[in-house]
Design a protein around this motif. Structure first.
Motif, PDB file in Angstrom:
ATOM      1  N   GLY A  28      -0.107  -9.910  12.146  1.00 43.16           N
ATOM      2  CA  GLY A  28      -0.507  -8.801  11.285  1.00 43.16           C
ATOM      3  C   GLY A  28       0.632  -8.298  10.421  1.00 43.16           C
ATOM      4  O   GLY A  28       1.613  -9.003  10.178  1.00 43.16           O
ATOM      5  N   LEU A  29       0.498  -7.076   9.946  1.00 40.02           N
ATOM      6  CA  LEU A  29       1.510  -6.497   9.066  1.00 40.02           C
ATOM      7  C   LEU A  29       2.822  -6.286   9.820  1.00 40.02           C
ATOM      8  O   LEU A  29       2.826  -6.025  11.024  1.00 40.02           O
ATOM      9  N   THR A  30       3.910  -6.382   9.084  1.00 41.86           N
ATOM     10  CA  THR A  30       5.215  -6.013   9.632  1.00 41.86           C
ATOM     11  C   THR A  30       5.344  -4.490   9.557  1.00 41.86           C
ATOM     12  O   THR A  30       4.483  -3.806   8.993  1.00 41.86           O
ATOM     13  N   GLN A  31       6.432  -3.959  10.095  1.00 42.90           N
ATOM     14  CA  GLN A  31       6.657  -2.514   9.959  1.00 42.90           C
ATOM     15  C   GLN A  31       6.726  -2.128   8.482  1.00 42.90           C
ATOM     16  O   GLN A  31       6.178  -1.098   8.071  1.00 42.90           O
ATOM     17  N   ALA A  32       7.376  -2.977   7.677  1.00 34.79           N
ATOM     18  CA  ALA A  32       7.449  -2.688   6.229  1.00 34.79           C
ATOM     19  C   ALA A  32       6.047  -2.662   5.628  1.00 34.79           C
ATOM     20  O   ALA A  32       5.760  -1.860   4.728  1.00 34.79           O
ATOM     21  N   GLY A  33       5.151  -3.523   6.120  1.00 33.31           N
ATOM     22  CA  GLY A  33       3.774  -3.544   5.635  1.00 33.31           C
ATOM     23  C   GLY A  33       3.043  -2.250   5.973  1.00 33.31           C
ATOM     24  O   GLY A  33       2.329  -1.686   5.135  1.00 33.31           O
ATOM     25  N   HIS A  34       3.237  -1.776   7.196  1.00 32.53           N
ATOM     26  CA  HIS A  34       2.631  -0.495   7.583  1.00 32.53           C
ATOM     27  C   HIS A  34       3.161   0.628   6.693  1.00 32.53           C
ATOM     28  O   HIS A  34       2.406   1.485   6.234  1.00 32.53           O
ATOM     29  N   ASP A  35       4.479   0.619   6.466  1.00 35.36           N
ATOM     30  CA  ASP A  35       5.083   1.663   5.619  1.00 35.36           C
ATOM     31  C   ASP A  35       4.523   1.591   4.199  1.00 35.36           C
ATOM     32  O   ASP A  35       4.305   2.622   3.551  1.00 35.36           O
ATOM     33  N   LEU A  36       4.296   0.358   3.724  1.00 33.41           N
ATOM     34  CA  LEU A  36       3.764   0.185   2.367  1.00 33.41           C
ATOM     35  C   LEU A  36       2.362   0.794   2.257  1.00 33.41           C
ATOM     36  O   LEU A  36       2.059   1.494   1.286  1.00 33.41           O
ATOM     37  N   VAL A  37       1.536   0.551   3.251  1.00 31.38           N
ATOM     38  CA  VAL A  37       0.172   1.113   3.220  1.00 31.38           C
ATOM     39  C   VAL A  37       0.241   2.640   3.172  1.00 31.38           C
ATOM     40  O   VAL A  37      -0.432   3.289   2.368  1.00 31.38           O
ATOM     41  N   GLN A  38       1.100   3.209   4.010  1.00 28.50           N
ATOM     42  CA  GLN A  38       1.209   4.664   4.048  1.00 28.50           C
ATOM     43  C   GLN A  38       1.727   5.225   2.713  1.00 28.50           C
ATOM     44  O   GLN A  38       1.213   6.223   2.204  1.00 28.50           O
ATOM     45  N   ALA A  39       2.724   4.539   2.151  1.00 26.87           N
ATOM     46  CA  ALA A  39       3.287   5.005   0.880  1.00 26.87           C
ATOM     47  C   ALA A  39       2.240   4.912  -0.234  1.00 26.87           C
ATOM     48  O   ALA A  39       2.151   5.796  -1.088  1.00 26.87           O
ATOM     49  N   CYS A  40       1.445   3.839  -0.226  1.00 25.98           N
ATOM     50  CA  CYS A  40       0.396   3.691  -1.243  1.00 25.98           C
ATOM     51  C   CYS A  40      -0.640   4.806  -1.100  1.00 25.98           C
ATOM     52  O   CYS A  40      -1.104   5.368  -2.090  1.00 25.98           O
ATOM     53  N   ASN A  41      -0.996   5.141   0.126  1.00 23.20           N
ATOM     54  CA  ASN A  41      -1.923   6.250   0.358  1.00 23.20           C
ATOM     55  C   ASN A  41      -1.388   7.539  -0.253  1.00 23.20           C
ATOM     56  O   ASN A  41      -2.116   8.306  -0.873  1.00 23.20           O
ATOM     57  N   LEU A  42      -0.097   7.775  -0.048  1.00 27.46           N
ATOM     58  CA  LEU A  42       0.505   9.024  -0.519  1.00 27.46           C
ATOM     59  C   LEU A  42       0.604   9.085  -2.033  1.00 27.46           C
ATOM     60  O   LEU A  42       0.354  10.109  -2.647  1.00 27.46           O
ATOM     61  N   LEU A  43       0.993   7.964  -2.625  1.00 22.20           N
ATOM     62  CA  LEU A  43       1.189   7.971  -4.079  1.00 22.20           C
ATOM     63  C   LEU A  43      -0.138   7.850  -4.816  1.00 22.20           C
ATOM     64  O   LEU A  43      -0.261   8.295  -5.954  1.00 22.20           O
ATOM     65  N   GLY A  44      -1.133   7.240  -4.170  1.00 20.99           N
ATOM     66  CA  GLY A  44      -2.390   6.971  -4.858  1.00 20.99           C
ATOM     67  C   GLY A  44      -2.359   5.599  -5.501  1.00 20.99           C
ATOM     68  O   GLY A  44      -2.515   5.452  -6.712  1.00 20.99           O
ATOM     69  N   ILE A  45      -2.103   4.581  -4.687  1.00 18.34           N
ATOM     70  CA  ILE A  45      -2.101   3.189  -5.148  1.00 18.34           C
ATOM     71  C   ILE A  45      -3.108   2.431  -4.287  1.00 18.34           C
ATOM     72  O   ILE A  45      -3.138   2.606  -3.069  1.00 18.34           O
ATOM     73  N   VAL A  46      -3.953   1.596  -4.931  1.00 16.40           N
ATOM     74  CA  VAL A  46      -4.919   0.796  -4.193  1.00 16.40           C
ATOM     75  C   VAL A  46      -4.172  -0.229  -3.331  1.00 16.40           C
ATOM     76  O   VAL A  46      -3.238  -0.877  -3.798  1.00 16.40           O
ATOM     77  N   VAL A  47      -4.597  -0.386  -2.074  1.00 15.37           N
ATOM     78  CA  VAL A  47      -4.099  -1.457  -1.205  1.00 15.37           C
ATOM     79  C   VAL A  47      -5.175  -2.538  -1.167  1.00 15.37           C
ATOM     80  O   VAL A  47      -6.283  -2.295  -0.707  1.00 15.37           O
ATOM     81  N   ASP A  48      -4.852  -3.727  -1.663  1.00 15.87           N
ATOM     82  CA  ASP A  48      -5.832  -4.804  -1.764  1.00 15.87           C
ATOM     83  C   ASP A  48      -5.656  -5.783  -0.608  1.00 15.87           C
ATOM     84  O   ASP A  48      -4.546  -6.259  -0.364  1.00 15.87           O
ATOM     85  N   VAL A  49      -6.765  -6.087   0.102  1.00 13.35           N
ATOM     86  CA  VAL A  49      -6.670  -6.973   1.264  1.00 13.35           C
ATOM     87  C   VAL A  49      -7.026  -8.424   0.943  1.00 13.35           C
ATOM     88  O   VAL A  49      -6.986  -9.275   1.843  1.00 13.35           O
ATOM     89  N   SER A  50      -7.367  -8.742  -0.313  1.00 12.60           N
ATOM     90  CA  SER A  50      -7.629 -10.142  -0.645  1.00 12.60           C
ATOM     91  C   SER A  50      -6.349 -10.954  -0.414  1.00 12.60           C
ATOM     92  O   SER A  50      -5.249 -10.483  -0.720  1.00 12.60           O
ATOM     93  N   HIS A  51      -6.493 -12.162   0.137  1.00 11.71           N
ATOM     94  CA  HIS A  51      -5.389 -13.063   0.512  1.00 11.71           C
ATOM     95  C   HIS A  51      -4.728 -12.694   1.831  1.00 11.71           C
ATOM     96  O   HIS A  51      -3.884 -13.432   2.338  1.00 11.71           O
ATOM     97  N   LEU A  52      -5.071 -11.556   2.396  1.00 12.56           N
ATOM     98  CA  LEU A  52      -4.449 -11.129   3.657  1.00 12.56           C
ATOM     99  C   LEU A  52      -5.155 -11.827   4.829  1.00 12.56           C
ATOM    100  O   LEU A  52      -6.365 -12.028   4.792  1.00 12.56           O
TER     101      LEU A  52
END
Ligand code: ZN
Length: 507
Positions: free
Chosen positions: A154-178
């Motif tokens: 699954g996601l690395t710690q950096a991946g988890h942090d990225l999802v959280q940061a995107c939530n905060l800033l208002g950036i779509v997190v796309d799961v295609s290719h994941l």
């Protein structure tokens, strides 16, 4: 109006190839109003399979610096195209090509996310965590048919942090290719609707790139959306890669997803200029034929509006306005600089809040009986502030860059973490306006950044201590607090701050 979840036009142009599918000049005629434009560091392409079954190895990891340079170049290509890069839902309008800046595979981003906010400022509004290879954030699925998307960790710690940061800033997190483990990590932790910009139903076409029924159900339950990919290898039951694929294959996936999780969760994710599409479609020119095919299958009126653009708009609206989440995290406590200044007044007066942001200072002023004019360049922030202030508040708001705004004379001018973001060339004029607008005996409260601030290199307005003292010459200084040290940013990353917290009374 047709909004689309994915195209690779920029990559085509970057590699010097002619577009196959997207002819921007004809977009208006066929109702193509743009959508997600991918920036993608390819790092050398995989051999394209010809026949199913096929199984391709996972692409090796890409070197970050190369990815950064490639995507930087692609961003410049996108910015030069005859499209409008949109940062807010209200900016998406019919009759032109609206481009949502999307990074496909987060390789170009620093794993500590130190450059995410500058990408956001530039217009980035969507990130595919991975392409079909591993990176610092997670692991993509290799292309295989038939195959399961459950292909690795699954996601690395950096991946988890990225999802959280995107939530905060208002950036779509796309799961295609994941891969599937990464998908479930996103599903468990994201606060936004789950989005697959260009993937199909695995039950109909057993490609590793497609979504299982359980994944579709999770997307539906989150209020998310699936953009149906027009590539035959992701559409057909036999996984064959042939342009002799009827439009009914696209309709079949739309139908399956709409029946399983609801028509409000399915949209287009063409992959134009990234894959070969059915010959009957050809490119954007064939979109009216696809709409006819959908109408014949019973998708008309409101349902068709949802599929063609309504669902994308809803999800973007939900995702790009992170203020509710931001409020909960940032809290509503007013800044100490504002409190210092406001407590020195015997009676409430009229305040201007420059760059009000989430409105934590404005709301405090209103609570204390002040009249307030709040100025912010983000209409979303201003809307939210008005909602929070409620009816009857003595609040006036204005959507404007504070560098361009004008405002009446005031008793208190508050600029919390605002002025350093003024371009240095414009700062002297802005500061003169700030000083002029404060009546004699009135007060200023706010922050300026020092030369050792980590963001000093990124074009902010920076001052030495001596310069700050000089700026404050028209004031009797009541608070002067120089802070230097590590501290969190809005998205919770640690950075080195060098800040002057100041407040004073105008002589
Ligand atoms: Zn893709």
């Amino acid at each position: 109006m047709i909004l689309d979840g994915h195209n690779d036009l920029v990559d085509r142009l970057w590699t010097g190839k002619k577009p196959m599918h997207i002819d921007l000049a004809n977009a208006g005629e066929v109702g193509f109003a743009g959508g997600f434009f991918a920036l993608w560091a390819s790092g050398g392409r995989l051999e394209t399979p010809r026949h199913a079954p096929y199984s391709l190895p996972l692409d090796p990891p890409l070197e970050r610096e190369q990815a950064r340079l490639d995507v930087e170049e692609q961003a410049m290509i996108l910015e030069a195209l005859d499209v409008t890069i949109v940062k807010r839902v209200e900016e998406i309008v019919p009759g032109r090509v609206n481009a949502i800046m999307h990074i496909e595979g987060a390789e170009p981003l620093a794993p500590d996310l130190s450059d995410l906010e500058s990408w956001f400022q530039r217009g980035l509004r969507s990130i595919g965590i991975v392409w079909s290879r591993p990176n610092a954030f997670g692991s993509g699925v290799p292309f295989a048919f038939p195959g399961s998307p459950d292909t690795g960790p699954g996601l690395t710690q950096a991946g988890h942090d990225l999802v959280q940061a995107c939530n905060l800033l208002g950036i779509v997190v796309d799961v295609s290719h994941l891969n599937e483990a990464g998908f479930w990590d996103v599903a468990r932790h994201t606060q936004a609707p789950i989005v697959a910009t260009h993937s199909n139903a695995h039950a109909l076409c057993a490609s590793t790139r497609n979504l299982t029924d359980a994944q579709l159900d999770a997307i539906g339950a989150s209020g998310g959306v699936v953009g149906v990919n027009f590539g035959p290898m992701f559409l057909r039951e036999d996984g064959e890669i042939t342009s002799r694929t009827p439009l009914s294959e696209i309709v079949r996936h739309v139908d399956y997803i709409a029946t399983r999780i609801g028509v409000e969760h399915v949209a287009f994710g063409s992959d134009f200029d990234g894959v070969n599409v059915p010959r009957k479609l050809g490119g954007i020119a064939g979109l009216p034929r696809l709409l006819d095919a959908l109408r014949k299958a019973g998708y008309d009126g409101e349902a068709l509006e949802r599929i063609t653009h309504g669902n994308w708009l809803r999800v973007l609206e939900e995702t790009w306005k992170p203020w509710g989440r931001y409020f909960r995290l940032a809290g509503l406590d007013a800044r100490p600089t504002l409190l210092d200044a406001v407590e020195r007044f015997a009676v409430p007066g009229f305040a201007v809040d420059l760059g009000a942001g989430t409105g934590r200072d404005t709301l405090e002023l209103l609570r204390r009986g002040w009249r307030v004019l709040s100025i912010d360049k983000e209409a979303d922030a201003v809307d939210r502030l008005q909602e929070h202030a409620g009816e009857g508040a003595q609040l006036e708001t204005r959507v404007a860059r504070f560098e361009d705004a004008s405002w009446p004379a005031c008793d208190l001018l508050n600029a919390s973490f605002t002025l350093p973001f003024c371009p240095p060339a414009e700062f002297p004029r802005l500061w003169a306006r700030v000083v002029d607008s404060i009546v004699a005996g009135g007060r200023f409260a706010g922050q300026l950044f020092g030369e050792r601030d980590e963001w000093a290199r990124t074009g902010l307005t920076i001052h030495t201590r001596a310069e700050v003292e000089e700026l404050l010459a028209p004031f009797e200084v009541e608070l002067f607090d120089e802070f230097e040290g590590e501290g969190p940013t809005v998205i919770g990353k640690t950075k080195h701050w060098h800040v002057f917290h100041v407040a004073g009374r105008k002589r």
